[in-house]
Design a protein around this motif. Structure first.
Motif, PDB file in Angstrom:
ATOM      1  N   HIS A  39     -97.442 -53.815 -62.141  1.00  0.00           N
ATOM      2  CA  HIS A  39     -96.736 -52.881 -63.018  1.00  0.00           C
ATOM      3  C   HIS A  39     -95.884 -53.562 -64.090  1.00  0.00           C
ATOM      4  O   HIS A  39     -95.304 -52.887 -64.936  1.00  0.00           O
ATOM      5  N   LYS A  79     -92.374 -44.912 -60.547  1.00  0.00           N
ATOM      6  CA  LYS A  79     -92.691 -44.372 -61.871  1.00  0.00           C
ATOM      7  C   LYS A  79     -91.475 -44.426 -62.781  1.00  0.00           C
ATOM      8  O   LYS A  79     -91.595 -44.721 -63.978  1.00  0.00           O
ATOM      9  N   ILE A  82     -91.161 -47.902 -64.051  1.00  0.00           N
ATOM     10  CA  ILE A  82     -92.179 -48.141 -65.076  1.00  0.00           C
ATOM     11  C   ILE A  82     -91.735 -47.526 -66.403  1.00  0.00           C
ATOM     12  O   ILE A  82     -91.849 -48.148 -67.459  1.00  0.00           O
ATOM     13  N   ILE A  83     -91.204 -46.317 -66.345  1.00  0.00           N
ATOM     14  CA  ILE A  83     -90.732 -45.641 -67.559  1.00  0.00           C
ATOM     15  C   ILE A  83     -89.554 -46.400 -68.173  1.00  0.00           C
ATOM     16  O   ILE A  83     -89.491 -46.588 -69.388  1.00  0.00           O
ATOM     17  N   GLN A  84     -88.626 -46.856 -67.333  1.00  0.00           N
ATOM     18  CA  GLN A  84     -87.488 -47.638 -67.833  1.00  0.00           C
ATOM     19  C   GLN A  84     -87.968 -48.897 -68.544  1.00  0.00           C
ATOM     20  O   GLN A  84     -87.467 -49.259 -69.615  1.00  0.00           O
ATOM     21  N   LYS A  85     -88.946 -49.569 -67.943  1.00  0.00           N
ATOM     22  CA  LYS A  85     -89.489 -50.791 -68.545  1.00  0.00           C
ATOM     23  C   LYS A  85     -90.120 -50.473 -69.901  1.00  0.00           C
ATOM     24  O   LYS A  85     -89.912 -51.190 -70.876  1.00  0.00           O
ATOM     25  N   ALA A  86     -90.861 -49.391 -69.964  1.00  0.00           N
ATOM     26  CA  ALA A  86     -91.487 -48.996 -71.225  1.00  0.00           C
ATOM     27  C   ALA A  86     -90.428 -48.661 -72.270  1.00  0.00           C
ATOM     28  O   ALA A  86     -90.567 -49.009 -73.441  1.00  0.00           O
ATOM     29  N   GLY A  87     -89.354 -48.014 -71.858  1.00  0.00           N
ATOM     30  CA  GLY A  87     -88.266 -47.692 -72.768  1.00  0.00           C
ATOM     31  C   GLY A  87     -87.574 -48.926 -73.307  1.00  0.00           C
ATOM     32  O   GLY A  87     -87.229 -49.010 -74.476  1.00  0.00           O
ATOM     33  N   GLU A  88     -87.385 -49.917 -72.440  1.00  0.00           N
ATOM     34  CA  GLU A  88     -86.771 -51.177 -72.857  1.00  0.00           C
ATOM     35  C   GLU A  88     -87.680 -51.915 -73.840  1.00  0.00           C
ATOM     36  O   GLU A  88     -87.205 -52.482 -74.813  1.00  0.00           O
ATOM     37  N   SER A  89     -88.970 -51.872 -73.589  1.00  0.00           N
ATOM     38  CA  SER A  89     -89.917 -52.561 -74.472  1.00  0.00           C
ATOM     39  C   SER A  89     -89.939 -51.934 -75.851  1.00  0.00           C
ATOM     40  O   SER A  89     -89.961 -52.620 -76.868  1.00  0.00           O
ATOM     41  N   SER A  90     -89.916 -50.596 -75.915  1.00  0.00           N
ATOM     42  CA  SER A  90     -89.954 -49.926 -77.213  1.00  0.00           C
ATOM     43  C   SER A  90     -88.619 -50.097 -77.947  1.00  0.00           C
ATOM     44  O   SER A  90     -88.599 -50.154 -79.176  1.00  0.00           O
TER      45      SER A  90
END
Length: 94
Positions: A39, A79, A82-90
């Motif tokens: 993930h 999940k 995963i969403i937190q990671k995606a938010g940090e990346s964006s």
């Protein structure tokens, strides 16, 4: 992560000896590795929510060696990570 989770896991399971440490550490390492390799989530020992996530998942895995369906509460928390990671990346991109 093992040093933070192992004593908590043993306490939760009522294990007072070191005889199961190898198995318990393998569960902890496997969860941390799965989060990272599958993930892309690097769990941090300094974050209490990460420690509790690994603790809860390791407890469930120990009590259900046949595996089966992971509880919804653990799936939901994964999940969210995963969403937190995606938010940090964006946020890093913009």
């Amino acid at each position: 992560m093992e040093s933070a989770v192992l004593p908590l896991l043993k306490a939760r399971l009522g294990i007072s000896t070191d005889s199961r440490d190898a198995l318990l550490n393998a569960l902890i390492i496997g969860i941390v590795s799965d989060c990272l390799n599958t993930h892309g989530i690097a769990l941090e020992e300094a974050k209490a929510e990460h420690v509790m996530f690994v603790l809860d998942w390791a407890t469930w895995k120990y009590q259900h060696p046949e595996d089966g369906t992971t509880p919804r509460s653990i799936q939901f928390r994964l999940k969210n990570l995963i969403i937190q990671k995606a938010g940090e990346s964006s946020a890093d991109m913009g």
